[in-house]
Enzyme design. Sequence first.
Site, PDB file in Angstrom:
ATOM      1  N   HIS A 329      12.653  -0.307 -16.081  1.00  0.00           N
ATOM      2  CA  HIS A 329      13.586  -1.220 -16.217  1.00  0.00           C
ATOM      3  C   HIS A 329      14.349  -0.746 -16.284  1.00  0.00           C
ATOM      4  O   HIS A 329      14.935   0.043 -17.355  1.00  0.00           O
ATOM      5  CB  HIS A 329      12.823  -2.416 -17.470  1.00  0.00           C
ATOM      6  CG  HIS A 329      13.152  -3.855 -17.386  1.00  0.00           C
ATOM      7  ND1 HIS A 329      15.158  -3.804 -17.703  1.00  0.00           N
ATOM      8  CD2 HIS A 329      12.867  -4.937 -17.993  1.00  0.00           C
ATOM      9  CE1 HIS A 329      15.509  -4.418 -18.107  1.00  0.00           C
ATOM     10  NE2 HIS A 329      14.921  -5.648 -17.483  1.00  0.00           N
ATOM     11  N   HIS A 413      -0.714   2.767   3.185  1.00  0.00           N
ATOM     12  CA  HIS A 413       0.507   1.837   3.776  1.00  0.00           C
ATOM     13  C   HIS A 413       0.964   1.543   3.092  1.00  0.00           C
ATOM     14  O   HIS A 413       0.143   1.941   1.250  1.00  0.00           O
ATOM     15  CB  HIS A 413      -0.661   0.796   3.387  1.00  0.00           C
ATOM     16  CG  HIS A 413      -2.352   0.877   5.162  1.00  0.00           C
ATOM     17  ND1 HIS A 413      -2.032   0.515   5.664  1.00  0.00           N
ATOM     18  CD2 HIS A 413      -3.483   1.034   4.384  1.00  0.00           C
ATOM     19  CE1 HIS A 413      -3.455   1.630   5.993  1.00  0.00           C
ATOM     20  NE2 HIS A 413      -3.840   1.259   5.699  1.00  0.00           N
ATOM     21  N   HIS A 446      11.562  -9.879   9.530  1.00  0.00           N
ATOM     22  CA  HIS A 446      12.159 -10.165  11.112  1.00  0.00           C
ATOM     23  C   HIS A 446      11.203 -11.565  11.010  1.00  0.00           C
ATOM     24  O   HIS A 446      12.627 -13.099  11.983  1.00  0.00           O
ATOM     25  CB  HIS A 446      11.621  -9.956  12.036  1.00  0.00           C
ATOM     26  CG  HIS A 446      11.708  -9.860  13.334  1.00  0.00           C
ATOM     27  ND1 HIS A 446      11.481 -11.199  13.836  1.00  0.00           N
ATOM     28  CD2 HIS A 446      12.736 -10.043  14.089  1.00  0.00           C
ATOM     29  CE1 HIS A 446      11.582 -11.289  14.742  1.00  0.00           C
ATOM     30  NE2 HIS A 446      12.587 -11.038  15.634  1.00  0.00           N
TER      31      HIS A 446
END
Length: 518
Positions: A329, A413, A446
């Site tokens: 933060h 990933h 997309h």
Amino acid sequence: MDPGGATHVATACSGSTAGQVGVQIHQTRRLPDFLQSVNLKYVKLGYHYLISNLLTLCFIPLIIVTLIEASQMDLSDIQQLWLHLQYNLVSVIICSAVLVFGLTVYIMTRPRPVYLVDYACYRPPDHLKAPYHRFMEHSRLTQDFDDSSLEFQRKILERSGLGEETYVPEAMHYIPPRPSMAAAREEAEQVMYGALDNLFANTHVKPKDIGILVVNCSLFNPTPSLSAMIVNKYKLRGNIRSFNLGGMGCSAGVIAADLAKDLLQIHRNTYAIVVSTENITQNWYFGNKKSMLIPNCLFRVGCSAVLLSNKSADWRRAKYKLVHVVRTHRGADDKAFRCVYQEQDDKGKTGVSLSKDLMAIAGGALKTNITTLGPIVLPISEQLLFFSSLVVKKLFNANVKPYIPDFKLAFDHFCIHAGGRAVIDELEKNLQLLPIHVEASRMTLHRFGNTSSSSIWYELAYMEAKGRIRKGNRVWQIAFGSGFKCNSAVWEALRNVKPSRNGPWEDCIDKYPVKLVS
């Protein structure tokens, strides 16, 4: 980095508008190069997390050595040990008491594993799709935008990375648009109930079994709250712990998961649901200030619902286990605090103003976050290289660039918040990722646009639909939000993960990846 080759760049990453790394920036303004500076105090914070688990790590080799020694003992050794213990009864009792006490303390204080049983992402109906030509035609017919603003929106759309099949809410399809409290509630109900219905159907969990509910939505916070709407709809039990997070931007999905994780450490044997969404209906900007127009072009309808559990039996059917959450933060800095700021323009029309410094601030928050995350996820070889380069630079004031660790060694990933094409491009470059690592982010942008805090779950669903998640794989979810915040969550796959029924990519995954126009 200019996504379209023009004099301005647009990217996004806020929460329906707050949390978007989307801003009009000059070509010279780019995401900072992480090779140039790394703050040592955040490295120390990461090593603090590592040392916090040092006791557990020290016990592992001790147990291994004990097992090896025990396996080498024969019958005569065991008899001799028994005779020795018979003559040292006090020592046996003391050692046993210490062992029992130690095990009790360990069991009582160790973090309970948090499992992700399943999740669902809302897919809107086809009639809510907003292809480019319809978007621009509706914008022109509203007569709220001047020619300069219309041309600006057209350029943003062309270079945004969004496709022709993203969705806007029902109220925005009318001419003129019909934003109202009733329409905003209808949008919220549609997306939240759609995701939750799918989640309950796939997991066969009864609503009455839910003990914790966390909902996050930045810019639509009615009374009763969104969490109360869900409690009422599904008749959740009266003692449910419900929370409603507002104004926290696109990174609020990770914040909500972190809150649910903490609550699951306290409340035993229960389920938690995290609902992440954004509401567009009442937050469309109808003015001509360009820094407030970008969210109109990038934000689209979406919602995710995630089922978490601390029940030991659920590890058999759960998809993932939550490994780490690291939150950063930067709100103490005035520039960071105001870089995504909801306000009225000079005509009195409300929107979210995006600072020209937004990309630099986002880069600083990301640098802090990954510097803290590194020591707790990277292999020891990468940590030593990273730390030694910092020590050399600190002690000898050498003009040496800090070693940037290879995060591909820590994660299989990557779910980078689909805030805008330029942000994805810059993270791919600075983290030295391969195109396949950012494919899920690009394709989510997309197909669905910037769905705010839920976008990281659409990305994970994309990888599942492609059959890429294998047992033991680690997934890194990273998102930005107004304030300014950068938050990371790390998940470990407990099995080879298959896509759930009625997933957001179910009818179109074979079309992807598509070739994007540069």
